[in-house]
Design a protein around this motif. Structure first.
Motif, mmCIF file in Angstrom:
data_model
loop_
_atom_site.group_PDB
_atom_site.id
_atom_site.type_symbol
_atom_site.label_atom_id
_atom_site.label_comp_id
_atom_site.label_asym_id
_atom_site.label_seq_id
_atom_site.Cartn_x
_atom_site.Cartn_y
_atom_site.Cartn_z
ATOM 1 N N ASN A 1 41.956 38.394 33.830
ATOM 2 C CA ASN A 1 41.902 38.924 32.724
ATOM 3 C C ASN A 1 43.312 38.568 31.947
ATOM 4 O O ASN A 1 44.257 38.237 32.419
ATOM 5 C CB ASN A 1 41.488 40.542 32.577
ATOM 6 C CG ASN A 1 40.095 40.731 33.184
ATOM 7 O OD1 ASN A 1 39.048 40.123 32.986
ATOM 8 N ND2 ASN A 1 40.124 41.602 34.359
ATOM 9 N N ASP B 1 38.756 40.230 37.975
ATOM 10 C CA ASP B 1 37.507 40.680 38.567
ATOM 11 C C ASP B 1 36.525 39.636 39.188
ATOM 12 O O ASP B 1 37.018 38.401 39.202
ATOM 13 C CB ASP B 1 36.740 40.986 37.188
ATOM 14 C CG ASP B 1 37.108 42.229 36.281
ATOM 15 O OD1 ASP B 1 36.902 43.380 37.138
ATOM 16 O OD2 ASP B 1 37.541 42.198 35.266
ATOM 17 N N SER C 1 33.147 43.510 40.978
ATOM 18 C CA SER C 1 33.843 44.417 40.078
ATOM 19 C C SER C 1 33.563 44.883 38.994
ATOM 20 O O SER C 1 33.974 45.715 37.995
ATOM 21 C CB SER C 1 35.374 44.132 40.148
ATOM 22 O OG SER C 1 35.553 42.980 39.445
ATOM 23 N N ILE C 2 32.425 43.819 38.288
ATOM 24 C CA ILE C 2 31.906 44.173 37.086
ATOM 25 C C ILE C 2 30.201 44.528 37.244
ATOM 26 O O ILE C 2 29.627 44.272 38.507
ATOM 27 C CB ILE C 2 32.073 43.062 36.074
ATOM 28 C CG1 ILE C 2 31.195 41.482 36.614
ATOM 29 C CG2 ILE C 2 33.550 42.638 35.829
ATOM 30 C CD1 ILE C 2 31.181 40.494 35.742
#
Length: 287
Positions: free
Chosen positions: A169, A175, A203-204
């Motif tokens: 990010n 992620d 993680s998403i």
């Protein structure tokens, strides 16, 4: 195993790689951004680097002398994991043959156990606004940003594979999304993609199953399910397995754009990401 036979055939393969690599991996096209180097010296340097990699593979074969577990033609391993299991643990470019047919170069993520990288976005030097033929054959720089090519991805995943999305990010956090079952089918299906959300880890939120059973689309080959236009043109220009239009998609969008059309994914809103790497590995018996 006849070592002379291995050496001669691998040497001939290396010569073939030297002669053809320019057309396969390093040729700049009208769609490649102008700041990508076209220097003859740099191209030659990369070609010799490729030859060096091949000779290291030959050396490994000579050392093992019949005890290796490489499984395809002339000792060429089927994927990066096969190379990893036989000793080399350094990230970089290697030659593979997933199905015993023509070998090709890939980038191997060895530090994480031998994943074969099929896509990477780390800068804006390579344009991903490419026609169908470009996405089929592949483009970019294996040391930088690239798309491996639909035909090669099909050959790697035709018997089923895992796929891992590693995303960075803009705030420096990371992620990931990991699917146990991912397949890209043959050209006759327009490289239709199947993914199974069972066993998903990430993680998403799980998003890629929205694209399950979709054909691949580019700006000149509209295969998406959107009846109001081409998702490629309206959502960032990069090819993908669009539905109407994307959830875990747009990873081939416009690099650096911090809004719709930029590299990212959709989960109630467009979520921008800075860098992404997609990589595959064998399923290991997962049904």
């Amino acid at each position: 195993m006849n070592l002379d036979f291995i050496f001669i055939n691998t040497f001939l393969l290396s010569v073939c790689v030297y002669v053809t690599l320019g057309a396969d991996s390093w040729t700049c096209t009208a769609n490649t951004d102008s700041n990508e180097s076209t220097s003859t010296c740099k191209n030659l340097e990369k070609r010799f680097k490729t030859l060096e990699i091949q000779m290291k593979q030959v050396q490994k074969l000579l050392q093992t002398n019949g005890t290796n577990t490489y499984t395809t033609i002339d000792g060429i391993p089927k994927d990066c994991e096969a190379i990893y299991e036989n000793g080399p643990r350094t990230d970089g470019m290697y030659m593979i043959s997933p199905d015993g047919r023509c070998p090709f170069l890939v980038y191997c993520d060895m530090k994480n156990g031998g994943w074969t990288v099929i896509q990477r976005r780390i800068d804006g030097r390579v344009s991903f606004y490419r026609p169908w033929d470009g996405y089929v054959s592949g483009f970019g720089d294996l040391d930088g940003s690239f798309w491996l090519g639909l035909e090669k991805i099909h050959r790697l995943t035709r018997d089923g594979s895992q796929i891992y999305f590693d995303m960075e990010n803009y705030d420096g956090s990371r992620d990931y999304a990991h699917y146990n079952v991912f397949t890209v089918h043959e050209a006759a299906t327009a490289y239709r993609m199947n993914v199974d959300a069972f066993g998903y880890r990430g993680s998403i939120r799980e998003l890629l199953s929205y694209h399950n059973n979709q054909k691949f689309s580019t700006y000149d080959r509209d295969n998406d399910a959107n009846t109001n236009g081409n998702c490629v043109i309206s959502h960032g220009r990069g090819g993908w397995w669009y539905n109407t239009c994307y959830m875990l998609g747009n990873l081939n969008g416009i690099y650096g754009k911090r809004e719709v059309g930029g590299v990212g994914y959709y989960d109630g809103d467009h979520l921008q990401i800075k860098n992404v790497e997609m990589k595959v590995k064998a399923m290991h018996g997962v049904c």
